[in-house]
Design an enzyme around this catalytic site. Structure first.
Site: not given
Ligand code: NAD
Length: 479
Positions: A173, A248, A282, A383
């Site tokens: 997804k 991650e 990130c 963050e």
């Molecule tokens: P998010 O957690 O809102 O969403 C990430 C994904 O999870 C999306 O596809 C979303 O639809 C899905 N999702 C949301 N709720 C869910 C649930 N209840 N169950 C399963 N899936 C669900 O994050 P975002 O806003 O898309 O991304 C930004 C975040 O990602 C920041 O905190 C950033 O630091 C982090 N990030 C971390 C890394 C790493 O490698 N550590 C890399 C990139 C981004």
């Protein structure tokens, strides 16, 4: 208007509900395509397809799996321009960045794991004269891969490549904010002859699509990249079901500058590590600590260069800072700039940016630099994930280690010094999964990638990912 399709069992299909969500171009603030508003029914179909395909794919020789992944990588390279423009329109990032970083890295991820799997070996242990042990590493099964919006195709392929190379099938997804390049990838998978059901992509909201995949009893393994709050929720579902989980998550990374650094390099790379991809990486260093005797000089040079950054239309070649991914995210970042001032900080430059012409309704923020804050305030602990950095002075090594390690996160840290002994000492004491010394985001795909504390659980990259996506089984033979 273009409708994105799900990719299930080798076919591009509409969602069962036939309902769609709006997909915005953040540079112009307008809907430009429609995303399937999928639900449990689409997830069930995808998991069932992946379950059936696993019986075959897990038996396909590694060389054949490798050949298909290489073919997909070649097709990504062939469509480099189209994919870079699509990524830029979907996310708001400069097309130049997408063309230089996101898309080449997507094909590199596939090539890396397509070749790594050909060299992946397991261990054997000779137990004195009594026995010999060897380890079998088998694919785990139907894998859930969930990715965020900041580096859409880059992170999507970073997950699916090792999962597929290791012989798993996948239900993936992508973020609902940036689904477009994953949709284009599904067409390339069809063209490359990836067998039906091996990779399934279900588009839609996190709670309606992501969570049902996580909860599905036929999905034993989850690889998630996204926010820490979502990660906690996934862990709370996956834990009691004993699912293998790699998380991650977020970061609040320190960028530490000692006065013996290569000054010009430290300033120019810090501009990059603060504001690349609008600060929506990130790994961005959002807390800059500068040794007291260099502080004034650093702030002056840094702010001078920040003011010169071109904020503009992501599709124009000269743009360094594009649009933020959504109106909601722009508002969240602006609220932190406001909070920083309420907490007593001084905004030296930056804030909301109103462009004219095509992008007059886009979601832009001029990179913000804030000074005068304590390390323990909310601005310095939470963050923000946008083009906002704080700069703080320090005098002693112990002091800056304490500041650097003081957040709930532990993803990456950057260090600038010409003192080799200090560099090693600091690298040892910083509580971060990744330490960059005199550089930033210099990546080698063989290295372990991931964070400590609330930045995640587990590591991706190199053999770590292939170990995660396989189940080790010990076989002991008495001699
Ligand atoms: P998010 O957690 O809102 O969403 C990430 C994904 O999870 C999306 O596809 C979303 O639809 C899905 N999702 C949301 N709720 C869910 C649930 N209840 N169950 C399963 N899936 C669900 O994050 P975002 O806003 O898309 O991304 C930004 C975040 O990602 C920041 O905190 C950033 O630091 C982090 N990030 C971390 C890394 C790493 O490698 N550590 C890399 C990139 C981004």
């Amino acid at each position: 208007m273009q409708k994105i399709s799900n990719y299930i069992n080798g076919e591009l299909v509409p969602p069962v509900s036939n309902e769609y969500l709006d997909n915005y171009d953040p540079a112009i603030g307008k809907v430009y395509s429609l995303i399937p508003d999928s639900d449990m029914r689409d997830v069930k179909h995808a998991v069932e397809s992946a379950r059936m395909a696993f019986e075959i794919w897990s038996q396909v020789p590694a060389q054949r799996r490798s050949d298909i992944l290489m073919k997909i990588a070649d097709l990504i390279d062939r469509d480099h321009e189209v994919l870079a423009v699509a990524e830029s329109i979907d996310n708001g990032k400069p097309v130049k960045l997408a063309g230089k970083v996101d898309i080449p890295r997507a094909s590199a991820n596939l090539r890396f794991y397509a070749t790594a799997i050909l060299h992946f070996a397991s261990e054997a242990h000779h137990t004195d004269q009594a026995a010999i042990n060897y380890t079998l590493r088998k694919p785990v099964g139907v894998t859930c891969c969930i990715s965020p919006w900041n580096l859409p195709l880059y992170l999507f392929t970073w997950k699916i490549a090792p999962a597929l190379a290791a012989g798993n099938t996948v239900v993936a997804k992508p973020s609902e904010l940036t689904p477009y390049t994953a949709f284009l990838l599904s067409k390339l998978c069809v063209e490359a002859g990836l067998p039906p059901g091996v990779l399934n992509i279900v588009h839609g909201a996190g709670d309606k699509v992501g969570q049902p995949i996580v909860e599905h009893p036929d999905v034993p393994i989850i690889s998630f990249t996204g926010g820490t709050t979502t990660g906690k929720r996934i862990a709370s579902i996956a834990g009691p079901m004993f699912k293998k989980t790699s998380l991650e998550l977020g970061g609040k990374n320190p960028n530490i500058i000692f006065s013996d650094c290569d000054f010009d390099q430290a300033v120019s790379t810090s501009i990059h590590s603060s504001f690349s991809n609008q600060g929506e990486i990130c790994l961005c260093g959002s807390r800059i600590f500068v040794e007291e005797d260099l502080y004034e000089k650093f702030v002056e040079a840094f702010v001078g260069q920040v003011k010169a950054l071109t904020v503009g239309d992501p599709l124009e070649d000269g743009t360094r800072v594009g649009a933020l991914v959504s109106a909601a995210h722009r508002d969240k970042v602006l609220s932190y700039i406001q909070l920083a001032q309420e907490e007593g900080g001084t905004l030296l430059t930056g804030g909301e940016e109103q462009l004219s012409g095509r992008c007059e309704n886009g979601y832009f923020i001029r990179p913000a630099v804030i000074t005068g804050l304590a390390s323990n305030c909310r601005t310095n602990q939470e963050e923000i994930f946008g083009p906002v950095v704080t700069i703080m002075p320090f005098t002693r090594e112990d002091e800056v280690i304490e500041y650097a390690n003081s957040t709930a996160y532990g993803l990456s840290a950057t260090l600038w010094t010409e003192n080799l002994t200090r560099a090693h000492r600091m690298a040892d004491r910083l509580k971060s999964g990744i330490i960059w010394i005199n550089c930033w985001l210099l990546r080698d795909l063989r290295t372990p990638f991931g964070g400590m504390k609330q930045s995640g659980v587990g590591r991706e990259g190199g053999w770590e990912a292939l170990r995660f996506f396989t189940e080790p089984k010990n076989v002991c033979i008495k001699l």
